[in-house]
Design an enzyme around this catalytic site. Structure first.
Site, PDB file in Angstrom:
ATOM      1  N   ASP A 280     -39.638 -17.493  22.361  1.00 62.40           N
ATOM      2  CA  ASP A 280     -38.720 -18.331  23.128  1.00 62.40           C
ATOM      3  C   ASP A 280     -38.924 -19.805  22.760  1.00 62.40           C
ATOM      4  OD1 ASP A 280     -37.236 -17.756  26.118  1.00 62.40           O
ATOM      5  OD2 ASP A 280     -37.642 -19.825  25.531  1.00 62.40           O
TER       6      ASP A 280
ATOM      7  N   SER B 277     -20.391 -28.121  21.740  1.00 60.70           N
ATOM      8  CA  SER B 277     -19.171 -27.318  21.869  1.00 60.70           C
ATOM      9  C   SER B 277     -17.990 -28.183  22.276  1.00 60.70           C
ATOM     10  CB  SER B 277     -19.409 -26.257  22.948  1.00 60.70           C
ATOM     11  OG  SER B 277     -18.199 -25.653  23.320  1.00 60.70           O
ATOM     12  N   ALA B 278     -16.810 -27.773  21.861  1.00 61.67           N
ATOM     13  CA  ALA B 278     -15.578 -28.450  22.294  1.00 61.67           C
ATOM     14  C   ALA B 278     -15.409 -28.353  23.804  1.00 61.67           C
ATOM     15  CB  ALA B 278     -14.381 -27.818  21.603  1.00 61.67           C
TER      16      ALA B 278
ATOM     17  N   ASN C 239     -13.374 -23.087  17.881  1.00 61.72           N
ATOM     18  CA  ASN C 239     -13.476 -21.644  18.159  1.00 61.72           C
ATOM     19  C   ASN C 239     -13.978 -20.892  16.924  1.00 61.72           C
ATOM     20  OD1 ASN C 239     -11.651 -22.768  20.249  1.00 61.72           O
ATOM     21  ND2 ASN C 239     -11.561 -20.647  20.905  1.00 61.72           N
TER      22      ASN C 239
ATOM     23  N   TYR D  23     -22.275 -24.363  31.815  1.00 57.50           N
ATOM     24  CA  TYR D  23     -22.556 -24.267  30.371  1.00 57.50           C
ATOM     25  C   TYR D  23     -22.153 -25.559  29.655  1.00 57.50           C
ATOM     26  CZ  TYR D  23     -21.703 -23.079  25.468  1.00 57.50           C
ATOM     27  OH  TYR D  23     -21.677 -23.098  24.093  1.00 57.50           O
TER      28      TYR D  23
ATOM     29  N   LYS E 123     -24.505 -28.646  27.644  1.00 56.96           N
ATOM     30  CA  LYS E 123     -24.279 -29.180  26.293  1.00 56.96           C
ATOM     31  C   LYS E 123     -24.131 -30.696  26.345  1.00 56.96           C
ATOM     32  CE  LYS E 123     -24.417 -25.371  23.980  1.00 56.96           C
ATOM     33  NZ  LYS E 123     -25.498 -25.144  23.022  1.00 56.96           N
TER      34      LYS E 123
HETATM   35  P1  NAD Z   1     -25.665 -16.220  19.769  1.00 56.04           P
HETATM   36  O1  NAD Z   1     -25.952 -15.769  21.144  1.00 56.04           O
HETATM   37  O2  NAD Z   1     -25.161 -15.230  18.776  1.00 56.04           O
HETATM   38  O3  NAD Z   1     -26.940 -16.942  19.138  1.00 56.04           O
HETATM   39  C1  NAD Z   1     -27.910 -17.609  19.919  1.00 56.04           C
HETATM   40  C2  NAD Z   1     -29.256 -17.063  19.510  1.00 56.04           C
HETATM   41  O4  NAD Z   1     -30.267 -17.726  20.278  1.00 56.04           O
HETATM   42  C3  NAD Z   1     -29.409 -15.561  19.784  1.00 56.04           C
HETATM   43  O5  NAD Z   1     -29.896 -14.925  18.619  1.00 56.04           O
HETATM   44  C4  NAD Z   1     -30.426 -15.481  20.923  1.00 56.04           C
HETATM   45  O6  NAD Z   1     -31.232 -14.331  20.821  1.00 56.04           O
HETATM   46  C5  NAD Z   1     -31.201 -16.763  20.755  1.00 56.04           C
HETATM   47  N1  NAD Z   1     -31.763 -17.311  21.979  1.00 56.04           N
HETATM   48  C6  NAD Z   1     -31.156 -17.476  23.181  1.00 56.04           C
HETATM   49  N2  NAD Z   1     -31.987 -18.073  24.047  1.00 56.04           N
HETATM   50  C7  NAD Z   1     -33.156 -18.287  23.382  1.00 56.04           C
HETATM   51  C8  NAD Z   1     -34.395 -18.887  23.735  1.00 56.04           C
HETATM   52  N3  NAD Z   1     -34.599 -19.376  24.955  1.00 56.04           N
HETATM   53  N4  NAD Z   1     -35.370 -18.938  22.803  1.00 56.04           N
HETATM   54  C9  NAD Z   1     -35.175 -18.458  21.547  1.00 56.04           C
HETATM   55  N5  NAD Z   1     -34.015 -17.877  21.165  1.00 56.04           N
HETATM   56  C10 NAD Z   1     -33.019 -17.804  22.062  1.00 56.04           C
HETATM   57  O7  NAD Z   1     -24.635 -17.444  19.895  1.00 56.04           O
HETATM   58  P2  NAD Z   1     -23.818 -18.226  18.781  1.00 56.04           P
HETATM   59  O8  NAD Z   1     -22.382 -17.926  18.982  1.00 56.04           O
HETATM   60  O9  NAD Z   1     -24.414 -18.029  17.452  1.00 56.04           O
HETATM   61  O10 NAD Z   1     -24.049 -19.705  19.292  1.00 56.04           O
HETATM   62  C11 NAD Z   1     -25.075 -20.524  18.777  1.00 56.04           C
HETATM   63  C12 NAD Z   1     -25.052 -21.853  19.493  1.00 56.04           C
HETATM   64  O11 NAD Z   1     -23.762 -22.447  19.330  1.00 56.04           O
HETATM   65  C13 NAD Z   1     -25.293 -21.771  20.995  1.00 56.04           C
HETATM   66  O12 NAD Z   1     -26.091 -22.866  21.370  1.00 56.04           O
HETATM   67  C14 NAD Z   1     -23.913 -21.880  21.590  1.00 56.04           C
HETATM   68  O13 NAD Z   1     -23.943 -22.444  22.860  1.00 56.04           O
HETATM   69  C15 NAD Z   1     -23.231 -22.800  20.590  1.00 56.04           C
HETATM   70  N6  NAD Z   1     -21.771 -22.636  20.550  1.00 56.04           N
HETATM   71  C16 NAD Z   1     -21.241 -21.413  20.293  1.00 56.04           C
HETATM   72  C17 NAD Z   1     -19.858 -21.257  20.275  1.00 56.04           C
HETATM   73  C18 NAD Z   1     -19.234 -19.905  20.007  1.00 56.04           C
HETATM   74  O14 NAD Z   1     -18.067 -19.732  20.276  1.00 56.04           O
HETATM   75  N7  NAD Z   1     -19.929 -18.931  19.460  1.00 56.04           N
HETATM   76  C19 NAD Z   1     -19.012 -22.343  20.520  1.00 56.04           C
HETATM   77  C20 NAD Z   1     -19.597 -23.588  20.754  1.00 56.04           C
HETATM   78  C21 NAD Z   1     -20.987 -23.724  20.767  1.00 56.04           C
HETATM   79  C1  UD1 Z   2     -13.836 -19.974  25.153  1.00 58.95           C
HETATM   80  C2  UD1 Z   2     -14.571 -20.787  26.142  1.00 58.95           C
HETATM   81  C3  UD1 Z   2     -15.120 -22.017  25.415  1.00 58.95           C
HETATM   82  C4  UD1 Z   2     -15.986 -21.609  24.222  1.00 58.95           C
HETATM   83  C5  UD1 Z   2     -15.097 -20.766  23.306  1.00 58.95           C
HETATM   84  C6  UD1 Z   2     -15.775 -20.278  22.068  1.00 58.95           C
HETATM   85  C7  UD1 Z   2     -13.372 -20.299  28.239  1.00 58.95           C
HETATM   86  C8  UD1 Z   2     -12.497 -20.853  29.319  1.00 58.95           C
HETATM   87  N1  UD1 Z   2     -13.668 -21.144  27.222  1.00 58.95           N
HETATM   88  O1  UD1 Z   2     -12.810 -20.787  24.676  1.00 58.95           O
HETATM   89  O2  UD1 Z   2     -15.877 -22.813  26.266  1.00 58.95           O
HETATM   90  O3  UD1 Z   2     -16.434 -22.763  23.526  1.00 58.95           O
HETATM   91  O4  UD1 Z   2     -14.647 -19.628  24.063  1.00 58.95           O
HETATM   92  O5  UD1 Z   2     -16.748 -19.322  22.391  1.00 58.95           O
HETATM   93  O6  UD1 Z   2     -13.815 -19.166  28.295  1.00 58.95           O
HETATM   94  N2  UD1 Z   2      -7.254 -14.872  25.356  1.00 58.95           N
HETATM   95  C9  UD1 Z   2      -6.417 -13.869  25.786  1.00 58.95           C
HETATM   96  N3  UD1 Z   2      -6.973 -12.632  26.020  1.00 58.95           N
HETATM   97  C10 UD1 Z   2      -8.294 -12.360  25.863  1.00 58.95           C
HETATM   98  C11 UD1 Z   2      -9.144 -13.404  25.433  1.00 58.95           C
HETATM   99  C12 UD1 Z   2      -8.594 -14.655  25.201  1.00 58.95           C
HETATM  100  O7  UD1 Z   2      -5.216 -14.055  25.934  1.00 58.95           O
HETATM  101  O8  UD1 Z   2      -8.747 -11.221  26.109  1.00 58.95           O
HETATM  102  C13 UD1 Z   2      -6.673 -16.191  25.054  1.00 58.95           C
HETATM  103  C14 UD1 Z   2      -7.212 -17.324  25.922  1.00 58.95           C
HETATM  104  O9  UD1 Z   2      -6.427 -17.483  27.078  1.00 58.95           O
HETATM  105  C15 UD1 Z   2      -7.089 -18.517  24.953  1.00 58.95           C
HETATM  106  C16 UD1 Z   2      -7.287 -17.885  23.575  1.00 58.95           C
HETATM  107  O10 UD1 Z   2      -7.026 -16.501  23.735  1.00 58.95           O
HETATM  108  O11 UD1 Z   2      -5.788 -19.062  24.995  1.00 58.95           O
HETATM  109  C17 UD1 Z   2      -8.702 -18.056  23.043  1.00 58.95           C
HETATM  110  O12 UD1 Z   2      -9.621 -17.588  24.026  1.00 58.95           O
HETATM  111  P1  UD1 Z   2     -11.195 -17.501  23.729  1.00 58.95           P
HETATM  112  O13 UD1 Z   2     -11.429 -16.782  22.444  1.00 58.95           O
HETATM  113  O14 UD1 Z   2     -11.846 -16.965  24.954  1.00 58.95           O
HETATM  114  O15 UD1 Z   2     -11.597 -18.998  23.474  1.00 58.95           O
HETATM  115  P2  UD1 Z   2     -11.408 -20.305  24.428  1.00 58.95           P
HETATM  116  O16 UD1 Z   2     -10.763 -19.959  25.684  1.00 58.95           O
HETATM  117  O17 UD1 Z   2     -10.786 -21.357  23.605  1.00 58.95           O
END
Ligand code: NAD
Ligand code: UD1
Length: 332
Positions: free
Chosen positions: A57, A123-124, A177, A147, A151
Site C-alpha cells: 500500500d 481528472s477532468a 475519458n 472523489y 483530486k
Molecule cells: P485502476 O483502479 O485500474 O488503477 C489504480 C491502481 O492502484 C490499481 O491497480 C490498484 O490496485 C492500486 N491501488 C489502489 N489503492 C492503492 C493503495 N492505497 N496503495 C497501492 N496501490 C493502490 O485505475 P485507473 O483507471 O488506472 O486510474 C489510475 C489513476 O487515474 C487513479 O488515480 C484515478 O483516480 C485516475 N483517473 C482515472 C480515470 C479513469 O477514467 N480511469 C480518469 C481520471 C483520473
Molecule cells: C465518469 C465520471 C468521471 C470520471 C470518468 C472517467 C460520473 C458522473 N463521472 O465520467 O468523474 O472521470 O467517468 O472514469 O460518473 N452513459 C450512458 N450509459 C451508461 C454509462 C454512461 O448513457 O451505462 C453516458 C453518460 O451519461 C455520459 C457518457 O455515457 O454521457 C460517458 O459516461 P462515463 O463513461 O460514465 O463517463 P463520464 O460520465 O464522462
C-alpha cells in the site's frame, strides 16, 4: 528508475509499457486492490524485460522507505488510488485516506530520499459542472463529489509543496475519458461488477453479457440529445506521461495539463463506433439522466500540445476496436 504506483492498474500498466519503450526503467508498487498480479507477467511479455514489482500500500511508510533504499528512483508517477465517484460519496474517508493521505506518504518518502520529480493522476472531474467548453486548465475548479475533491486537494497540496521548495518538478495530468486497451489484447480495463462507464458497458453488451445499454438522457443540449465526452485512447494517455516526464527533465514548477483529444463524441456516436468495431448490433434503451452528468465535457488541449509537445493520435474507431479486442480476449 521511475516508480509507478498503481502500475498494475488500467492506466498505470499501459504507462509502464510506454516508459519502457522510451528507455526508462520501471519499478511498480501496487496493493492489487483493483488489479491482478497477472499484469506483472503481461508487462514482462510486452516489454521483454523483468518487471520490478512490490506488492503493498502507498500508505505503508516502511515499504516506501525500503523501495527508495533499494532502488535508484529518480521520479514517481502516482496512479495508485480509488476512483469510483459513487463509492466516494458512500465512504469518503476511504477516499481521503487512499487518495490524499496516500499521496502525502509518497511525497514524504520522496522528500527524504531527495527525489523531486512527480507526476500526478488528476481528472477532468475537478472542473465540476457549468464550465464553458472546451475547458482549459485556468478555469475555476468546483468538483461535486468526494472523489473529485480528493483530486483537487492533492493538486493544491502539490502547488503548496512546490512553492515551499522550488527544486520540485511536478505535473498534474487531468485525464478526460480514458478508454480502449493495448493493441496486443494482453492488457486493458477489467471492471469489477457492473461497469459504471460507457465503453466497458458497451463491450459487455456487444459480447452478449448484458442485454442492452441504458442511455442516460436524450434531452441534453447536444447535437443528438445524448451526452458528449472527450474519449482518449489509453495508449495516447500513457504517452502523455512520458511527455510529462521529458518536460520535467528540462523544467521545474507545478504544471497542470489536460489530457484529451479536444474532440467530443456523443453516446449515440459511440454506440455506432462500437457497432462498427465489433460488427454486432447494440441494443439501447433510453432512461433518465444520471445525477451529476453534464451535457458536454471536452478538453482544451492547447497546453498539452504547446508545453508537452503531446497530442492524442487515435480516434474513437480505434479506441472501440482495441476495447473490443480486449473484451474478446478476456472472454476467451
Ligand atoms: P485502476 O483502479 O485500474 O488503477 C489504480 C491502481 O492502484 C490499481 O491497480 C490498484 O490496485 C492500486 N491501488 C489502489 N489503492 C492503492 C493503495 N492505497 N496503495 C497501492 N496501490 C493502490 O485505475 P485507473 O483507471 O488506472 O486510474 C489510475 C489513476 O487515474 C487513479 O488515480 C484515478 O483516480 C485516475 N483517473 C482515472 C480515470 C479513469 O477514467 N480511469 C480518469 C481520471 C483520473
Ligand atoms: C465518469 C465520471 C468521471 C470520471 C470518468 C472517467 C460520473 C458522473 N463521472 O465520467 O468523474 O472521470 O467517468 O472514469 O460518473 N452513459 C450512458 N450509459 C451508461 C454509462 C454512461 O448513457 O451505462 C453516458 C453518460 O451519461 C455520459 C457518457 O455515457 O454521457 C460517458 O459516461 P462515463 O463513461 O460514465 O463517463 P463520464 O460520465 O464522462
Amino acid at each position: 528508475m521511475i516508480l509507478v504506483t498503481g502500475g498494475t492498474g488500467y492506466i498505470g500498466s499501459h504507462t509502464c509499457i510506454e516508459l519502457s519503450r522510451a528507455g526508462f526503467e520501471v519499478v511498480v508498487l501496487d496493493s492489487l486492490a483493483n488489479s491482478s498480479s497477472d499484469v506483472v507477467g503481461r508487462l514482462e511479455q510486452l516489454t521483454g524485460k523483468p518487471t520490478v514489482f512490490y506488492e503493498g500500500d502507498v500508505r505503508d511508510e516502511a515499504l516506501l522507505a525500503k523501495i527508495f533504499a533499494e532502488r535508484e528512483v529518480t521520479g514517481v508517477i502516482h496512479f495508485a488510488g480509488l476512483k469510483s465517484l459513487s463509492d466516494s460519496l458512500r465512504d469518503p474517508l476511504a477516499y481521503y485516506s487512499s487518495n490524499v493521505a496516500g499521496t502525502v506518504a509518497v511525497l514524504k518518502a520522496m522528500q527524504v530520499a531527495g527525489c523531486r520529480t512527480f507526476i500526478f493522476s488528476s481528472s477532468a472531474t475537478v472542473y465540476g459542472a457549468f464550465q464553458a467548453m472546451p475547458v482549459n486548465e485556468d478555469s475555476v475548479c468546483a468538483p461535486i463529489t468526494a472523489y473529485g475533491r480528493t483530486k483537487f486537494h492533492v493538486e493544491q497540496m502539490l502547488s503548496d509543496l512546490q512553492a515551499s521548495d522550488p527544486a520540485w518538478g511536478i505535473v498534474s495530468l487531468r485525464y478526460f475519458n480514458p478508454v480502449g486497451a493495448h493493441e496486443s489484447g494482453l492488457i486493458g480495463e477489467r471492471p469489477l461488477g457492473t461497469p459504471a462507464n460507457l465503453v466497458p458497458y458497451l463491450a459487455q453488451v456487444a459480447a452478449g453479457e448484458r442485454s442492452a445499454l441504458k442511455i442516460y438522457g436524450r434531452d441534453y443540449e447536444t447535437r443528438d440529445g445524448t451526452g458528449v465526452r472527450d474519449y482518449v485512447h489509453v495508449v495516447d494517455l500513457a504517452k502523455g506521461h512520458v511527455a510529462a516526464l521529458q518536460h520535467l527533465a528540462r523544467s521545474r514548477g507545478h504544471l497542470v495539463v489536460n489530457l484529451g483529444t479536444g474532440r467530443g463524441t456523443s453516446v449515440l456516436e459511440m454506440v455506432n463506433a462500437f457497432e462498427r468495431a465489433s460488427n454486432k448490433k447494440i441494443a439501447c434503451e433510453f432512461t433518465d439522466r444520471r445525477s451529476g452528468d453534464v451535457d458536454v465535457c471536452v478538453a482544451d488541449v492547447s497546453r498539452a500540445r504547446d508545453l508537452l509537445g503531446w497530442s492524442a493520435e487515435h480516434d474513437v474507431d480505434r479506441m472501440c476496436i482495441d476495447a473490443w479486442r480486449w473484451q474478446s480476449m478476456i472472454d476467451a
